[in-house]
Design an enzyme around this catalytic site. Sequence first.
Site, short mmCIF file in Angstrom:
data_model
loop_
_atom_site.label_atom_id
_atom_site.label_comp_id
_atom_site.label_asym_id
_atom_site.label_seq_id
_atom_site.Cartn_x
_atom_site.Cartn_y
_atom_site.Cartn_z
N LYS A 188 1.60 -3.83 7.21
CA LYS A 188 2.06 -4.23 8.54
C LYS A 188 3.56 -4.51 8.47
CE LYS A 188 2.70 -7.94 10.80
NZ LYS A 188 3.88 -7.55 11.60
N GLU A 263 6.89 -13.27 -1.84
CA GLU A 263 8.36 -13.23 -2.00
C GLU A 263 8.94 -13.93 -0.78
OE1 GLU A 263 10.05 -11.91 -4.46
OE2 GLU A 263 8.52 -10.73 -5.47
N CYS A 297 17.41 -12.45 1.79
CA CYS A 297 16.71 -13.60 1.19
C CYS A 297 17.52 -14.22 0.07
CB CYS A 297 15.36 -13.15 0.67
SG CYS A 297 15.47 -11.72 -0.42
N GLU A 398 17.59 -22.66 4.96
CA GLU A 398 17.93 -21.24 5.01
C GLU A 398 18.36 -20.88 6.43
OE1 GLU A 398 14.70 -18.31 4.67
OE2 GLU A 398 15.99 -17.16 3.33
P1 NAD Z 1 8.61 -13.95 8.87
O1 NAD Z 1 7.93 -14.79 7.85
O2 NAD Z 1 8.79 -14.50 10.23
O3 NAD Z 1 7.84 -12.57 9.07
C1 NAD Z 1 7.56 -11.73 7.98
C2 NAD Z 1 6.33 -10.89 8.31
O4 NAD Z 1 5.19 -11.74 8.43
C3 NAD Z 1 6.43 -10.12 9.62
O5 NAD Z 1 5.82 -8.86 9.46
C4 NAD Z 1 5.60 -10.97 10.57
O6 NAD Z 1 5.05 -10.24 11.64
C5 NAD Z 1 4.51 -11.48 9.65
N1 NAD Z 1 3.86 -12.72 10.09
C6 NAD Z 1 4.36 -13.72 10.83
N2 NAD Z 1 3.43 -14.70 10.99
C7 NAD Z 1 2.32 -14.30 10.33
C8 NAD Z 1 1.05 -14.87 10.10
N3 NAD Z 1 0.71 -16.06 10.59
N4 NAD Z 1 0.16 -14.19 9.35
C9 NAD Z 1 0.47 -13.00 8.82
N5 NAD Z 1 1.66 -12.40 9.00
C10 NAD Z 1 2.59 -13.04 9.74
O7 NAD Z 1 10.01 -13.54 8.23
P2 NAD Z 1 11.19 -12.68 8.88
O8 NAD Z 1 11.89 -13.53 9.88
O9 NAD Z 1 10.67 -11.34 9.29
O10 NAD Z 1 12.13 -12.47 7.60
C11 NAD Z 1 13.00 -13.43 7.15
C12 NAD Z 1 12.44 -14.24 6.01
O11 NAD Z 1 12.00 -13.38 4.96
C13 NAD Z 1 13.47 -15.14 5.37
O12 NAD Z 1 12.92 -16.40 5.11
C14 NAD Z 1 13.81 -14.43 4.08
O13 NAD Z 1 14.32 -15.27 3.08
C15 NAD Z 1 12.51 -13.82 3.72
N6 NAD Z 1 12.69 -12.68 2.80
C16 NAD Z 1 12.36 -12.84 1.49
C17 NAD Z 1 12.58 -11.80 0.59
C18 NAD Z 1 12.22 -11.94 -0.89
O14 NAD Z 1 12.13 -10.94 -1.58
N7 NAD Z 1 12.01 -13.13 -1.41
C19 NAD Z 1 13.10 -10.59 1.04
C20 NAD Z 1 13.42 -10.47 2.39
C21 NAD Z 1 13.20 -11.53 3.26
#
Ligand code: NAD
Length: 495
Positions: A188, A263, A297, A398
């Site tokens: 997804k 991650e 991230c 963050e």
């Molecule tokens: P997010 O957590 O809002 O969303 C990430 C994904 O999770 C999306 O596909 C979203 O639709 C899905 N999602 C949201 N709520 C959910 C739920 N309850 N159940 C299942 N899936 C759900 O994050 P974002 O805003 O898209 O991305 C930014 C974040 O991602 C930042 O915190 C960043 O640090 C992190 N990030 C981490 C890495 C890493 O490798 N550690 C890499 C990139 C981004």
Amino acid sequence: MKDLQASAAELYDGSFRPMLVGGTWRGAQSGREMQAINPADGTCLATVPRGDAADVDAAVQAARAAFEGPWARFTPYERQALLLRIAERFEVEWDTLCLSDTLDMGMPIQRTLANQRRVLGMLRFYAGQAVSIHGQTIPNSFPGDIYSSTVREPVGVVGAIIPWNAPIAGSVWKIVPALATGCTMVLKPSEEASLTVLMIARIMQEAGLPDGVLNIVTGTGAEAGAALAEHPGVDKIVFTGSTATGQAIARAATGTLKRVSLELGGKSPVIVCRDADIDKAVPVAAMAVFANSGQICIAGSRLFVAREIHGEFVRRVADYAAALKIGPGIAADTDIGPIISARQAERIEGYLSAGPAEGAEVVTGGGRATGAGLEGGHYFQPTIFGGVTDDMRVAREEIFGPVISAMPFDTLDEVVARANATPYGLAAGVFSTHLGTAHKLAHRLKAGSVWVNMYHAIDPAVPFGGMKMSGYGREGGSEHVEEYLDTKAIWINAD
Ligand code: NAD
């Protein structure tokens, strides 16, 4: 690449882009759709299905059927050949993939194009891994001819959930270990950036990916994401995103005790020692945050500088930041592109107000960027806060935007303690020309990756991941492949 604007208009004309379930391109069962918005100008690039629990269920069933069907009989060498064919197709389609990514999530085109070595490296590295998976023959304590050995088996149907900030590398790094090990996947993408992931699935299908091995369900986190995390037919969840969502996913996965790799977010320190090579450190420390408008991230958003050089260093990073070109990602000379969404822009604005309200000073930037060519998108000036103390929100939370919090330090013991005083542990940077200092800091910092006199290096062969609340599990290297495998012990009584 030919004229980018003309290519962009040809690529996305606002029409519907279906998702992939069991080898078939289709809409959501509910018939609902959602818009894919270009963050550079707010226009609608395309519509995609708004999948929900029913679509996730169909995709999981397709993935299960493929896992137990012909895909199970693919030899490791056939899986390797598939990965290599996909790599060839990626090489041919690279410019189009990058254009799609830039349009869909705003990353400057120069940055997306530069990721080619890494992404092709992923496909080729995991092609090698596919033929390297093996168990062991283990001597045991039983008398007589009783033999014990292990085999490594694919874990099964993997559910992958990814964020929007790096759709190409983010999705490929989830998919390649599944193909290498013989797992199948339901992926997804983020509702903010689905288009390039759909394009990737199409390229893989054209390269010979069997039906059902990779399924893409587009939709929101609350609907499709949550349904995937709790689906009993999913054996493992691999997730990249925020720490809060990671916690929700870990809770949802508990019901069926499925395995989880996470991650998550970060608040990474960059430490500039007084013996650092300042000329080299300035651009790297700046881009440790400002690359991708801070939507990374591993953003090195806490800049600790030795007090003796703090003033000069921060001024030079500010000069570097002020010279960065802000604009739509599609412009070849853009350094800083738009922020993904209005929601994320409001979040950044909140921190730009919180910093001064808690006593931080604006060294450079401090607000939105406006002007010709920036209409319709959310653009921000690269910002540096000085006079920051460890307790301020801008030093603790963050931001996921182009904001550096600069702080002086006096001793190595002090800076290690302050750098580690965070719930996160994703990455850290050290700038020093003293070998001993560099080694000491690299070993004492609590982070999954520590870069010395560099930043941002991520490679398919090198493990990447978080400590503490930045998650668990590793991507990259053989450790990543392990995450997609189970071990079975086989005992034989030969008497
Ligand atoms: P997010 O957590 O809002 O969303 C990430 C994904 O999770 C999306 O596909 C979203 O639709 C899905 N999602 C949201 N709520 C959910 C739920 N309850 N159940 C299942 N899936 C759900 O994050 P974002 O805003 O898209 O991305 C930014 C974040 O991602 C930042 O915190 C960043 O640090 C992190 N990030 C981490 C890495 C890493 O490798 N550690 C890499 C990139 C981004």
